[in-house]
Design an enzyme around this catalytic site. Structure first.
Site, PDB file in Angstrom:
ATOM      1  N   GLU A 335       0.832  -1.216   0.000  1.00  0.00           N
ATOM      2  CA  GLU A 335       0.000   0.000   0.000  1.00  0.00           C
ATOM      3  C   GLU A 335       0.860   1.258   0.000  1.00  0.00           C
ATOM      4  O   GLU A 335       0.553   2.228  -0.674  1.00  0.00           O
ATOM      5  CB  GLU A 335      -0.913   0.014   1.241  1.00  0.00           C
ATOM      6  N   ASP A 363      -7.342   1.946   7.737  1.00  0.00           N
ATOM      7  CA  ASP A 363      -5.989   2.476   7.526  1.00  0.00           C
ATOM      8  C   ASP A 363      -5.921   3.932   7.982  1.00  0.00           C
ATOM      9  O   ASP A 363      -5.350   4.776   7.325  1.00  0.00           O
ATOM     10  CB  ASP A 363      -5.578   2.336   6.051  1.00  0.00           C
TER      11      ASP A 363
HETATM   12 ZN   LIG Z   1      -1.394   3.007   5.884  1.00  0.00          ZN
END
Ligand SMILES: [Zn+2]
Length: 481
Positions: A335, A363
Site C-alpha cells: 500500500e 488504515d
Molecule cells: Zn497506511
C-alpha cells in the site's frame, strides 16, 4: 451565586445531584434495519472487550517481525505469519494472492548542515527517490513556503537544494486533519524543484507536532524532469534553515543517499474467509495493509488495521456467527509505495466484484473508532447506501462509533471503486495519528488495547451486518406504490 455557596463546580454538581435525580438521556430506539443484528452486536462487543487478544497479536507482529517495507524479508515473514495465524484460528481458504510489486530500497543515507556550521540533521529519504552520486551532493539551500514562493524565487533554485517549509496546521475539531493539503510537497515537491533545476529536495515532515522526528512517505512523480533525490527533514530543522536564510547566512547542506529503484519483485496479498452459509459467492471484504514503511514498527500504520481484520474474523467464528454471505479478510501488500496489492486484486478478482457487497478498509490508525466513511462510484447509490449504513452504525452506539458520512474510504479499497463495490473506511480519532505517522515512533506502545479492541468490535459488527442483511447497501430503491 450558587457556585460561591458550594465553593466549587464539583461542589455544585454534588449538591444538585443530591436534590434531583440524574437526568436520563434515553438512547433513541434502534432503527428497524439494525434490530436483527443487535444481539450479535452485543456479543461481539463483549467478546472484543473481554481481553487484550488483539493488542497481544499486534505486539507479536510489531516486536517479532517489525517494520515491513515492500521487498523486505520482514514483509515476507509477516505474510507467512498472517497465514499461519489465521490457519491456527481455523479460518477457511487461507491463501496468498500473488502480486508483482515495485521494489525501492533506502540504503545508507545522511544529511548534514555544512555552513554556517557543521551539524548532522535527522532525515528520511522518500519512497521512489533516486540516490545521490557517491559522496553525496552539497549545495546552498533555498527555503520556500509553498508553490507561489517557489515561483517567485525560481531563478535561485538552479543548483540548489530546495527546502519546502509549509507547516501542517494542527488537528482541529471542525476540519479534522490537514494532512491532505500538507502532504502535497512530500508527494510532488521534488518534481516542482526539479523543474527549476534543483539538485535535491528536502521536505518539512508532514506533521503538526514534532519531537525532531522525520516522517517518511512516498512521492508521486515518475514523469516530468529526471527525478532528483528527495528526503524529509524535521519541522525543527526546516524552521532552523528558514531562520538562517532569513538572516542571510546562506546555509549549505550535504545530502548522501544510496536509495534505488530495483526491478519489480513478488509479494502476496493474504486472504482468509469465513464462508457464508447461504450465499458463499457473495463477499464482504475486511482489510488493512500488511506492508509498512521501514521505520518504527508500522503499528498504527497499518498493523492495527491488519489485526482488526484478523481479530474480527476470529471473534465471529468463535461466537458461531456465520453470516449469510462470506466475510473475506484481505491483507494488502505494497500500500505504502505502489498500491500494487489492491490494484492486482481489482484486476484478478474483476469477475467477482459484482458480488462484492462491501469492502471495508482500516488504515486511519488504531485510535478510538468513530464510525465509517462511505464511498460509491455512483452518487445516487452513495446517497442511499449512506442512509442504510446510518441505520447499521446505530449498532455501534455502545462503543461511540456510530458516525457515518460520505468520504474517501481508503487507498486500497478505492481500487475496487470502478467495480461498483460499496466502500467503507474505518474512521478513528485522528487527533494524534500524524504525530507518529511514518516515523520511528509508530510502535505498538502507542496503541491502546481498549481502543484497538473497540475497533475490532466495530469492524466485526459492521462486517457481520453487511454479510447477513437481506439486500445490499446500494440496492435500488423499491418501486414506489
Ligand atoms: Zn497506511
Amino acid at each position: 451565586m450558587p457556585s460561591a455557596r458550594f465553593g466549587s463546580v464539583v461542589g455544585l454538581a454534588l449538591a444538585l445531584a443530591a436534590v434531583s435525580p440524574a437526568p436520563s438521556f434515553a438512547a433513541p430506539p434502534l432503527p428497524e434495519a439494525a434490530k436483527p443484528y443487535a444481539e450479535a452486536a452485543a456479543r461481539i462487543i463483549a467478546a472484543a472487550r473481554a481481553d487484550d487478544a488483539a493488542w497481544q497479536r499486534l505486539a507479536r507482529l510489531c516486536d517479532d517481525i517489525g517494520h515491513r517495507l515492500t521487498g523486505s524479508k520482514n514483509l515476507e515473514r509477516a505474510i507467512a505469519w498472517a497465514k499461519a495465524e489465521m490457519k491456527a484460528d481455523g479460518q477457511e481458504n487461507v491463501r496468498g494472492h500473488a502480486v508483482e510489486v515495485p521494489i525501492w530500497v533506502r540504503g545508507e543515507e545522511s544529511l548534514a548542515l555544512v555552513h554556517p556550521r557543521a551539524a548532522p540533521l535527522p532525515m528520511l529519504g522518500l519512497g521512489y527517490s533516486p540516490g545521490t552520486p557517491p559522496g553525496g551532493v552539497e549545495a546552498e539551500v533555498l527555503v520556500v513556503v509553498d508553490e507561489a514562493d517557489l515561483e517567485r524565487n525560481k531563478a535561485r533554485a538552479r543548483g540548489r537544494v530546495v527546502v519546502f517549509n509549509d507547516p501542517m496546521r494542527p488537528f482541529d475539531a471542525v476540519c479534522g486533519t490537514h494532512y491532505g493539503e500538507a502532504v502535497r510537497f512530500r508527494s510532488s515537491g521534488a518534481r516542482m524543484a526539479a523543474e527549476h533545476g534543483a539538485v535535491a529536495a528536502l521536505v518539512r515532515s508532514v506533521t503538526a507536532h514534532s519531537l525532531r522526528t522525520p516522517h517518511t512517505g512516498t512521492q508521486g512523480y515518475r514523469e516530468g524532469p529526471p527525478p532528483i533525490p528527495a528526503a524529509a527533514i524535521t519541522t525543527e530543522d526546516a524552521d532552523r534553515l528558514a531562520r538562517m536564510q532569513a538572516r542571510g547566512q546562506a546555509p549549505r547542506v550535504r545530502l548522501a543517499m544510496q536509495a534505488a529503484n530495483r526491478a519489480p519483485g513478488q509479494s502476496e496479498n493474504v486472504i482468509a474467509e469465513l464462508v457464508g452459509r447461504e450465499r458463499p459467492d457473495e463477499v464482504v471484504v475486511i482489510s488493512g495493509h500488511l506492508d509498512s514503511w521501514d521505520v518504527g514498527q508500522g503499528a498504527h500504520d497499518d498493523g492495527g488495521g491488519v489485526v482488526m481484520a484478523m481479530e474480527s474474523l476470529r471473534i465471529l467464528r468463535a461466537l458461531g456467527l456465520r453470516p449469510r454471505r462470506t466475510i473475506r479478510v484481505v491483507l494488502w501488500t505494497n500500500e505504502e509505495n505502489g498500491v500494487a496489492g489492491a490494484k492486482a486484486y481489482a484486476k484478478d478478482f474483476a469477475a467477482e466484484l459484482p458480488k462484492h457487497v462491501a469492502a471495508i478498509e482500516a488504515d486511519m490508525g488504531a485510535f478510538d473508532p468513530k464510525g465509517y466513511t462511505f464511498q460509491h462510484l455512483d452518487p445516487a447509490a452513495e446517497r442511499r447506501g449512506l442512509r442504510r449504513l446510518r441505520a447499521l452504525t446505530a449498532l455501534l452506539r455502545p462503543i461511540h462509533a456510530d458516525h457515518a458520512e460520505s468520504g474517501f474510504a481508503g487507498v486500497d479499497v478505492y481500487q475496487l471503486r470502478e467495480g461498483r463495490v460499496p466502500l467503507l473506511g474505518q474512521m478513528t480519532d485522528m487527533a494524534r495519528y500524524f504525530d507518529i505517522h511514518h516515523t520511528a515512533a509508530d510502535t505498538v506502545d502507542k496503541v491502546d488495547p481498549r481502543e484497538l479492541a473497540d475497533n475490532v468490535a466495530a469492524m466485526a459488527i459492521m462486517a457481520y451486518a453487511l454479510a447477513e442483511m437481506p439486500g445490499r447497501l446500494d440496492d435500488p430503491e423499491p418501486e414506489k406504490k
